[in-house]
Design an enzyme around this catalytic site. Structure first.
Site, mmCIF file in Angstrom:
data_model
loop_
_atom_site.group_PDB
_atom_site.id
_atom_site.type_symbol
_atom_site.label_atom_id
_atom_site.label_comp_id
_atom_site.label_asym_id
_atom_site.label_seq_id
_atom_site.Cartn_x
_atom_site.Cartn_y
_atom_site.Cartn_z
ATOM 1 N N CYS A 304 3.517 1.029 -7.687
ATOM 2 C CA CYS A 304 3.692 0.606 -6.282
ATOM 3 C C CYS A 304 2.791 -0.601 -6.078
ATOM 4 O O CYS A 304 1.716 -0.495 -5.491
ATOM 5 C CB CYS A 304 3.342 1.736 -5.329
ATOM 6 S SG CYS A 304 4.254 3.270 -5.630
ATOM 7 N N ALA A 306 2.912 -3.844 -4.624
ATOM 8 C CA ALA A 306 2.692 -4.766 -3.508
ATOM 9 C C ALA A 306 1.443 -4.369 -2.713
ATOM 10 O O ALA A 306 1.160 -3.173 -2.574
ATOM 11 C CB ALA A 306 3.918 -4.787 -2.605
ATOM 12 N N CYS A 516 -5.548 5.526 -0.156
ATOM 13 C CA CYS A 516 -6.525 5.012 0.816
ATOM 14 C C CYS A 516 -6.545 5.922 2.040
ATOM 15 O O CYS A 516 -6.427 5.467 3.173
ATOM 16 C CB CYS A 516 -6.210 3.575 1.202
ATOM 17 S SG CYS A 516 -4.561 3.318 1.899
#
Length: 599
Positions: A304, A306, A516
């Site tokens: 993933c 980007a 995150c």
């Protein structure tokens, strides 16, 4: 007549006057108290920055159980503030840390902003990271919170500009107040006027939803009679100069609305500075690349990828030697990764449009090639490496562990209980999409061809920086939309991606999983799932290790769902970055797995 004469006696009159004074005094005090209640907090309490992060009550209860009430209160407070420094990764393929420090120091010294960032001892705010192995990381120190002098008071309230929450979060990180972020403004604001900038926060609705409840262009009054007066209390982020009149702010489509020259938090805006030489990136995101420990000549997959920050960080550690496949499901996001790679001058990065949930292409459906997107936006055919052990992976994908069955059981029993909540979350999310229109990640041009995926065992190392609830990002001024069910669903979605990632790593390889968020359902619970389902996975030490330990134990929910976390001894093998810790980073989680024989 006699009664009238009695009332007029001096002694009686004095008594009546005394009682009357006492009565009117009590009325006056009552009115004063009532007026103070209507007024709300004092000016010092009102014109300040002291937000309270609002959570869904069930989510707040869950996090309180996970972290403890005091610790979670500190985390919530820290999330409302930006980190006290900006973290910069130097592109060592093009330049050096010393050269970047010299250039940044000159740029800041030539700006008014730089003068405000000079440290109390007179030293430069630009410093090199002292963590071993991270000498290519540079910190630009900020400051705050600062007390701002607002021209406050009922007789002369300051003129105000009200901005959206997302605009405010960007401003707290150093951005200016741009026109699209302005929601409301005091009447008669002219260009050059001093204005106080405050934040419009979402408020709870009657149906359990959240909204700002304000039409863009609303006129603020600055008095207690203003219906939005109370909502702005404690949400002032600075004083600035209006660059446009009130009419101009709602007439032009873009540009700076307010030059915010007195900020609660002073952080430099590094937008469009030293492009290609530096990349603004949170410290834990840089640590992820080190945890992966890529070696020159290896084949790496960033599932993933980007916007490409971690991809390019990996390329730096490999000295641009080897192959990095950067995949993402969105055409436009893939182009963003391409552009960043080209800007930084890397040749080892190949971009690929691919859904992470469809990353594995098994032998029965395997095509001889996959469509990749080159830097010139054209498509080309790139051959995959041969499948090393079909039988090996067939046994892995077909074997169902008890942990997997348990997860499916919890999944099936949970959905009926949380169906209404899921639907409400879905409705809220799609309301936002409809209101905001087409996003920049939606393709506006030609579509890129879809990749067919990769054979099992195709990569030496795989990074799965999974899409998540992002509850570790800061500053964050609102968190009320997430429910316990939605947080749990994030974790189940990540498990499906992890199932794909495990198959793509060769025996002896490395898999790194990161998020995150501070949500244990997406962190420790996913690690527990991986270790229980795939017995050939084991947690591996990480270097450098600067984060804290993970959570040990389990959590039992009111609906009967039991969420298992780490076992004793495993907590020190993951890295958990706490927003309230001395490192002053975002909330982040990293787990590193070694891949053993898949039999």
């Amino acid at each position: 007549m006699s009664k009238a004469r009695v009332l007029l006696k001096p002694s009686s009159l004095t008594t009546c006057l005394t009682r009357a004074k006492a009565f009117f005094s009590s009325v006056s005090q009552s009115r004063s108290i009532s007026h103070q209640m209507e007024m709300g907090p004092s000016d010092s309490e009102r014109y300040c920055y002291d937000p309270v992060l609002r959570w869904n009550p069930e989510v707040e209860d869950y996090f309180t159980k996970a972290y403890g009430p005091d610790h979670f209160a500190r985390i919530s407070k820290a999330l409302t503030r930006p980190s006290s420094y900006s973290c910069i990764r130097v592109n060592t393929v093009k330049t050096t840390s010393d050269a970047v420090i010299e250039k940044l120091t000159k740029i800041l010294n030539d700006s008014e902003e730089g003068l405000k960032l000079v440290q109390p001892d007179g030293s430069s705010p630009v410093t090199k990271c002292q963590i071993p192995g991270l000498d290519y990381v540079v910190f630009v120190n900020g400051s705050g919170p600062h007390k701002i002098e607002y021209d406050s008071g009922l007789e002369n309230p300051p003129k105000e500009v009200l901005v959206s929450r997302k605009c405010a979060e960007a401003v707290l990180r150093g951005a200016q107040v741009y026109v699209p972020g302005v929601l409301a403004c005091t009447a008669h604001v002219e260009k050059g006027d001093a204005v106080a900038v405050c934040v419009a926060m979402e408020q709870p609705g009657d149906e359990g939803d959240w909204s700002v409840n304000m039409t863009r262009g609303t006129t603020l009054q600055g008095l207690p009679t203003d219906p939005y007066y109370r909502e702005r209390s404690g949400l002032y982020i600075g004083m600035g100069t209006a660059m446009l009149s009130r009419a101009g702010m709602f007439r032009v489509p873009n540009g700076i609305a307010v030059d915010l020259n007195h900020r609660v938090f002073r952080l430099p805006s590094l937008h469009n500075i030293l492009e290609g030489e530096i990349f603004l990136q949170n410290l834990p995101s840089i640590i992820v690349a080190h945890a992966l420990d890529p070696q020159k000549g290896e084949r790496i997959l960033d599932m993933c990828a980007a916007p490409g920050g971690k991809t390019t960080a990996i390329a730096i550690l490999m000295n641009d030697e080897g192959e990095i496949v950067a995949a993402d499901r969105s055409h436009n996001k893939v182009l963003v990764v391409q552009n960043l790679s080209a800007e930084m001058g890397f040749t080892c990065i190949t971009t690929c449009k691919l859904d992470a949930l469809k990353s594995v292409c098994l032998p029965t459906t395997l095509n001889e090639s996959t469509i990749l997107i080159n830097g010139d936006n054209s498509s080309s055919m790139t051959s995959h490496s041969e499948l090393s052990s079909n039988e090996e992976m067939t046994s892995v994908t077909s074997r169902r562990s008890e942990a997997d069955k348990s997860c499916e059981k919890n999944d099936s029993t949970e959905q009926p209980n949380g169906g209404d909540n899921v639907s409400q979350a879905y409705i809220r999310k799609n309301k936002g999409r409809l209101k905001n229109g087409r996003g920049r990640t939606q393709c506006q041009g030609g579509r890129a061809g879809k990749s067919q995926g990769f054979p099992p065992n195709s990569f030496d190392r795989v990074l799965l920086d999974a899409p998540c609830s992002a509850l570790g990002l800061r500053p964050r001024l609102f968190a009320g939309l997430e429910t316990v069910v939605s947080l749990r669903n994030h974790g189940w979605y990540q498990r499906k991606m992890l199932d794909q990632a495990v198959q793509l790593v060769r025996v002896g390889g490395i898999l790194v999983y990161s998020t995150c968020t501070i949500n244990p359902s997406e962190n420790e619970a996913v690690v527990r799932y991986a270790l229980d389902k795939y017995r050939f996975l084991s947690l591996a030490p990480q270097h450098p290790r600067i984060g804290g330990p993970g959570l040990v134990g389990r959590c039992e929910f009111p609906d009967g769902y039991i969420e298992e976390w780490l076992k004793p001894g495993e907590e020190e093998l993951v890295q958990k970055f706490d927003p309230s810790s001395e490192l002053d980073t975002i909330g982040f989680f990293i787990a590193k797995f070694s891949v053993g024989p898949k039999d």
